[in-house]
Write a protein that holds these residues in place. Structure first.
Motif, short mmCIF file in Angstrom:
data_model
loop_
_atom_site.label_atom_id
_atom_site.label_comp_id
_atom_site.label_asym_id
_atom_site.label_seq_id
_atom_site.Cartn_x
_atom_site.Cartn_y
_atom_site.Cartn_z
N PRO A 91 31.35 37.72 28.67
CA PRO A 91 30.39 37.43 30.06
C PRO A 91 29.61 36.18 29.85
CG PRO A 91 30.19 39.66 29.36
CD PRO A 91 31.41 38.96 28.30
N TYR A 92 29.15 35.34 30.76
CA TYR A 92 28.44 34.19 30.78
C TYR A 92 27.08 34.69 30.54
CZ TYR A 92 27.36 29.36 31.26
OH TYR A 92 26.84 28.25 30.68
N PRO A 93 26.17 33.94 30.03
CA PRO A 93 24.81 34.31 30.01
C PRO A 93 24.16 34.32 31.43
CG PRO A 93 25.32 32.77 28.19
CD PRO A 93 26.42 32.85 29.18
N PHE A 94 23.28 35.37 31.33
CA PHE A 94 22.48 35.73 32.81
C PHE A 94 23.08 35.64 34.11
CE2 PHE A 94 19.91 33.05 29.83
CZ PHE A 94 19.45 33.89 28.82
N TYR A 95 24.24 35.79 34.04
CA TYR A 95 25.39 36.05 35.34
C TYR A 95 24.66 36.95 36.13
CZ TYR A 95 29.17 37.33 38.53
OH TYR A 95 29.67 37.86 39.61
N ASP A 96 24.24 38.12 35.35
CA ASP A 96 23.63 39.29 36.40
C ASP A 96 22.26 39.05 36.94
OD1 ASP A 96 22.80 39.33 33.78
OD2 ASP A 96 22.66 41.67 33.55
N MET A 97 21.67 37.95 36.52
CA MET A 97 20.36 37.63 37.00
C MET A 97 20.42 36.32 37.94
SD MET A 97 17.93 37.97 33.41
CE MET A 97 18.15 39.45 32.76
N ARG A 98 21.50 36.00 38.28
CA ARG A 98 21.83 34.81 39.05
C ARG A 98 20.77 34.72 40.32
NH1 ARG A 98 25.80 37.69 39.59
NH2 ARG A 98 27.21 38.11 41.49
N GLY A 99 20.20 33.69 40.57
CA GLY A 99 19.38 33.65 41.90
C GLY A 99 18.10 34.17 41.64
N LYS A 100 17.84 34.96 40.54
CA LYS A 100 16.27 35.42 40.32
C LYS A 100 15.44 34.53 39.70
CE LYS A 100 18.30 40.10 40.12
NZ LYS A 100 18.35 41.20 39.60
N GLU A 101 14.14 34.60 39.87
CA GLU A 101 13.21 33.83 39.01
C GLU A 101 12.99 34.63 38.08
OE1 GLU A 101 9.84 33.08 41.59
OE2 GLU A 101 11.04 31.95 43.27
N VAL A 102 13.66 34.24 36.78
CA VAL A 102 13.35 35.03 35.70
C VAL A 102 13.09 33.74 34.46
CG1 VAL A 102 14.64 36.29 33.85
CG2 VAL A 102 15.18 36.74 36.18
N THR A 103 12.14 34.09 33.56
CA THR A 103 11.98 33.20 32.73
C THR A 103 13.10 33.08 31.24
OG1 THR A 103 9.61 33.17 32.91
CG2 THR A 103 10.55 32.25 30.93
N THR A 104 13.63 31.86 31.29
CA THR A 104 14.61 31.68 29.91
C THR A 104 13.91 30.54 29.33
OG1 THR A 104 16.19 30.69 31.03
CG2 THR A 104 16.33 32.66 31.16
N THR A 105 14.22 30.79 27.90
CA THR A 105 13.96 29.64 27.06
C THR A 105 14.71 29.29 25.99
OG1 THR A 105 12.75 30.88 25.10
CG2 THR A 105 11.33 30.73 26.91
N GLY A 106 14.65 28.01 25.87
CA GLY A 106 15.79 27.57 24.58
C GLY A 106 14.85 26.25 23.74
N SER A 107 15.59 25.59 22.97
CA SER A 107 15.10 24.23 22.30
C SER A 107 15.84 23.11 22.53
CB SER A 107 15.10 24.61 20.77
OG SER A 107 14.32 25.93 20.42
N GLY A 108 15.29 21.98 22.24
CA GLY A 108 15.81 20.72 22.60
C GLY A 108 15.10 19.90 21.84
N GLU A 109 16.04 18.58 21.66
CA GLU A 109 15.39 17.48 20.83
C GLU A 109 15.19 16.05 21.69
OE1 GLU A 109 15.84 15.22 16.71
OE2 GLU A 109 16.09 17.38 16.67
N ILE A 110 14.20 15.46 21.41
CA ILE A 110 14.11 14.11 22.42
C ILE A 110 14.54 12.87 21.73
CG2 ILE A 110 12.34 12.44 22.90
CD1 ILE A 110 10.49 14.90 23.56
N SER A 111 15.32 12.19 22.70
CA SER A 111 15.68 10.54 22.20
C SER A 111 15.04 9.80 23.30
CB SER A 111 17.08 10.75 22.12
OG SER A 111 17.35 9.13 21.61
N VAL A 112 14.57 8.69 23.01
CA VAL A 112 13.92 7.68 23.74
C VAL A 112 14.53 6.49 24.22
CG1 VAL A 112 11.60 6.95 24.63
CG2 VAL A 112 11.84 8.93 23.01
#
Length: 347
Positions: A91-112
């Protein structure tokens, strides 16, 4: 190691209660109850490093990378998310929530990247990337919202790039509902937000996503200075540790459960070739013992003895995590080869 058997378990954090519910997910964590190995940026000291890595330059690199780490929060789930990962029945993440206003979070790193009259420079101060491509834009003035409305737009601006995983931000629909919180070191940190974000690049096979924000404000120079400092430190450490046999220290800075950022120290274990990119580069995936949790998806995977552009994917096996597919320069590894016998590193 057979990576085709499983992609691993992604580590985006979902909250049906919005941002207010994230602390409760942290308290209920079953992967790392209590988060004993997750060190806050303000508490991190040289003593948290292994004794043979208590190097001032390494310590400063970790602190600098922490400054460039952001929490990514997405306010909607794209209706275009697939049911399964490509060529699998997983299963792909959040397929069952597609089209909904749901809060999901992750992380990232900046380059400039800094641009003047459409000509750009990266953190090395170079106008050319490692593949020989010039940083050039067709437009010669800042494309931020204010400058687009101005009769005197700035001819100097910064492109703030956020690297993450594509299961964190899937497409342009999600990117438009995405914001990145900077400098979130503890619960008292002021909310400094990058928004709006646009989708600059996504590769769902490699599982990577690049977001972009334009600014001609002083924040751009501040972040660019940090990016330059980070590059200088990485180069110094590469020169020190590339000759050290079997050095496989790595670290990950992320926002577990969407809460304030933490630093985790561990070791990378395998660097497995996925495919050949060119005569110089291969695509690989890393496995590592460095602790992560839901909310860590998309965080940069820093390996001390070599570079790379891998971001964190998720949990792979008990005690072992795995990255998304990243680009590595073909060179012998300092540590033991993977079970496949194919490993690469980037200078």
């Amino acid at each position: 190691m057979n990576l085709n058997f499983s992609r691993g378990q992604h580590e985006s954090q979902v909250s049906t209660e919005g941002e207010s519910g994230l602390r409760e997910y942290s308290r209920q964590c079953s992967k790392h109850p209590g988060h004993a190995d997750f060190i806050s940026v303000k508490d991190f000291t040289m003593q948290h490093l292994p004794e043979n890595h208590r190097d001032p330059d390494l310590f400063q690199l970790i602190k600098c990378a922490a400054e460039l780490t952001v929490r990514i929060i997405v306010g909607t789930v794209s209706p275009h998310r697939p049911e399964f990962w490509p060529d699998t029945n997983q299963p792909y993440p959040f397929y069952d929530m597609r089209g909904k206003e749901v809060t999901t979070t992750g992380s990232g790193e900046i380059s400039v990247f800094k641009f003047i009259n459409g000509a750009g420079f990266d953190g090395r101060g170079s106008p050319i990337d490692q593949l020989g491509n010039k940083y050039v834009r067709e437009y010669t003035t800042c494309p931020c919202k204010s400058c687009r409305k101005s009769e005197t737009p700035s001819n100097a601006w910064w492109e703030i790039i956020v690297y993450t995983a594509s299961h964190v931000v899937f497409d342009e629909i999600e990117a438009r509902q995405t914001s990145c919180r900077m400098f979130y070191d503890d619960e008292e940190s002021p909310a400094e937000i990058l928004s709006p974000m646009t989708l600059d690049y996504v590769n769902k096979d490699r599982e990577v996503c690049i977001l972009k924000h334009w600014t001609c404000q002083q924040l751009g120079q501040r972040l660019y200075d940090m990016a330059q400092h980070k590059f200088t430190l990485r180069q110094k450490l590469w020169d020190k540790y590339k000759v050290v046999p079997d050095d496989n220290l790595n670290f990950i800075i992320s926002h577990p459960h969407g809460c304030f950022k933490t630093i985790c120290i561990g070791k990378w274990m395998d660097n497995i070739k996925i495919s050949e990119r060119s005569q110089e580069f291969n695509f690989t995936r890393l496995t590592y013992t460095t602790p992560t949790c839901p909310g860590s998806s998309g965080a940069w995977v820093h390996c001390v003895a070599f570079g790379g552009d891998h971001v964190h994917f998720g949990a792979f096996q008990p005690g072992l995590n795995i990255s998304c597919t990243g680009l590595f320069r073909k060179q012998p590894l300092n540590a033991s080869n993977s079970a496949s016998g194919s490993s690469d590193q980037k200078s």
